[in-house]
Structure formats: structure tokens, C-alpha cells
Write an enzyme that holds these catalytic residues in place. Sequence first.
Site, short mmCIF file in Angstrom:
data_model
loop_
_atom_site.label_atom_id
_atom_site.label_comp_id
_atom_site.label_asym_id
_atom_site.label_seq_id
_atom_site.Cartn_x
_atom_site.Cartn_y
_atom_site.Cartn_z
N CYS A 67 0.83 -1.20 0.00
CA CYS A 67 0.00 0.00 0.00
C CYS A 67 0.87 1.25 0.00
O CYS A 67 1.69 1.44 0.90
CB CYS A 67 -0.92 0.00 1.22
SG CYS A 67 -1.99 1.46 1.31
N ARG A 70 -0.33 4.87 2.93
CA ARG A 70 -0.36 4.58 4.36
C ARG A 70 -0.24 5.80 5.27
O ARG A 70 -0.34 5.67 6.49
CB ARG A 70 0.77 3.59 4.72
CG ARG A 70 0.53 2.19 4.24
CD ARG A 70 1.71 1.30 4.61
NE ARG A 70 2.59 1.04 3.49
CZ ARG A 70 3.76 0.44 3.59
NH1 ARG A 70 4.21 0.06 4.78
NH2 ARG A 70 4.51 0.23 2.51
N TRP A 233 -9.53 5.67 -0.03
CA TRP A 233 -10.10 6.30 -1.21
C TRP A 233 -9.27 5.88 -2.41
O TRP A 233 -8.18 5.35 -2.30
CB TRP A 233 -10.11 7.83 -1.07
CG TRP A 233 -8.83 8.40 -0.56
CD1 TRP A 233 -7.69 8.65 -1.24
CD2 TRP A 233 -8.56 8.77 0.81
NE1 TRP A 233 -6.72 9.15 -0.42
CE2 TRP A 233 -7.23 9.24 0.85
CE3 TRP A 233 -9.31 8.75 1.99
CZ2 TRP A 233 -6.64 9.69 2.03
CZ3 TRP A 233 -8.72 9.20 3.15
CH2 TRP A 233 -7.41 9.66 3.16
#
Length: 369
Positions: A67, A70, A233
Site C-alpha cells: 500500500c 499509508r 479512497w
Amino acid sequence: MSAPRPHPALPARTREALEFLALYHHETGLPGLRERQAEVYRTGGVTLSAAELTHGARVAWRNSTRCVGRLPWMTLNVRDLRHVTEPQEVFTHLLTHLREGFNGGRVLPTMSVFGPGVRIHNDQLIRYAGYLQPDGSVIGDQQNVALTDHLRRLGWAGGPGTPFDVLPLAIEGEGRVALFDLPADAVQEVVIAHPTCLEIGALGLRWHALPVISNMTLEVAGGEFPCAPFNGWYLQTEIAARNLADQNRYDALPAVAAALGLETTSRRSLWQDRALLELNVAVLHSFDRAGVRIVDHHGVTAQFVHFEEQERRAGREVRGRWSWLIPPMSPATTPVWHRAYDDTEERPNFTVQAPAWQEARPGVCPFHS
């Protein structure tokens, strides 16, 4: 100072519980570590409090090597629903998650953690159907053909057959699987249009506004939570450079190129690159126009560098899988391109579940709701 690591000869569950409690009390500064450690040694594990579960979920996001977004890990809103195991009740809470997470377009990072035995067969709460045709073509999302077939076997009659039919949710709990159709007000969608090329808007492209991952097991303190859907999002390249552009998804680049009037007979015209750029422009423009939060690949990678600096000041090493951190568009223009990362996984964390239709699942009786 953090507590010493538990003896490696301890059972893994016990060791992970002790390690997490030491981490939790070290990072929060709260008292009571010795009492909690004594409980673990007495029982072999730990039942997390709501506060401990929340911190564990946030750290799992912080530890997610794949990811790039973060930075806001401490803002994750964790809904402790471990007492909920019945499919209808799970569905009701998932609708609340979708509505509160969307937050009128000001998307809030949200996780809902459900009780034992609960599982969602869909990999995201909102997915578009993929209908395989007799000639081998697909109407809709090619990636979701197997999921669509699985839901049909569970009793779904199918949708109207458009490229963007929203799939029902298959929720497993208390020994059965139930199907639930998502109401329109829980599925916020953004119609894709371009700021200057009207022909792109005429292609009928759209995408849903809230990515809620639902096929990952949350692992905290030696425990597993197989139903812990969570959202942040969207990054625009997820939609425009992958979901809509990939040949094994919607393969929209040829249509976008035609809308732009590009010459497509030679790869050396770079028509794919130009179409990809304008599709990304269209997605950003459309989300902004709809008032839905979205981040671009330059912004999110700059935020990731800020996240690295914050973690360094906190005395923590940032781990990452470089191939996932770089964006699928213009990666060399971003600050993570020239960086290297250790991709060793640490707990708390998330693990991806195998699709339900690939597993032998005795004792589960499907029915349609």
C-alpha cells in the site's frame, strides 16, 4: 523502552499475542501491560479490547507493504462488530459502512470487523459483473467472470446485462450463505467524462466511488478476523490505468483512442500512452466534478515519502514491495522510483484469502435472500 521479545519456543499464537501487547502499550503509553501478559501466559492467547483491536487494525495498515497510501493510518475508523455473525445483520452493517465510509464524497478510511465464521465471498463490496458470451467475449468486467458464475450458482438470476451491473454480496455466516442486492443509495458511482473531449464522455464509462476490500484476513495478536472489510479512497491510476485500461478488464484504451482521433495502426505513434494519459485526466476530472475524494499518483507518492519520514522519526523501518508502490503510469516521475525497500512482512497485517469457489466448503448450505 519496548518489552523484550517473547521466547521463540512459545506457541506462535502466544508469542504473537505477547508481541502485540508489548507494541500496543509501548506506542500508546497506557499502563497494564503486566496484567495483560499474565492473562496471555495463563490462557495461551488474548481477547482484544475494542481499543486494542483498533490499534491492531491501524498497525496492520501501517505494515501493508503493497500500500502506497499509508500516511493516514492513524485515522482509520474501526467498527468493532465481533458480536455480529448472522448474514442479514452483517449486510445491514455493511450498508452502514458503505454510507458512512463514502461520507458524502469526503471518503473516510473505515474498517468493519465481524465475528467468527463470517466471510464475504466477493473480493470487494462493490464489483461489476462479467458475463461470458458464447463467442468467448465478455460483457462487463472480465476479472469478475468467475465471481459472477459463483454467485449464479448460489442463486443469483443475473442482472440486466450491461457492462456495469453491480453484483450482489454473498455473505457466509452461521453455517449458510445468503445473497443480498446492494441498494442504489449504497453504491455511489461516478460517470467518466473528459474536460475537453466530449467523445470520451459518450463512451458510457463509469466507476464506483468507494473501494472496500473484503477478501483479506486481518491478523492481530495471534488471532484471525476473516471478515474485516476496509476502505480508503481511490488512486486514479487504479481506475484509469488498470480497471478500465487493462486488456483483461475493460480494455477501454482502443475506444478512448478512437474518441481522441488518434492514429492506432502503429505502436510507434504511442497511441496507447496518449489514450492512457487522457483517460487518467478524465477520471480525475470526473471525481473532482462529482465531489468525490481521489488522489493522483504524484500526490500519493509524495505523501508516501512523508510517511517514511514520520516513521523514521518514530524509530520504525518502512517496509514495502517496490513493484506495488510505484504507480502503473509514469513511475519514473515519482519520488519512490529510485528508492529501495525491504518487503519482509510483519504482523499485525492482512493476508489475501483464496476465492470461496476454489475451496472445498463442507457443511455450508447456500440459499438466496
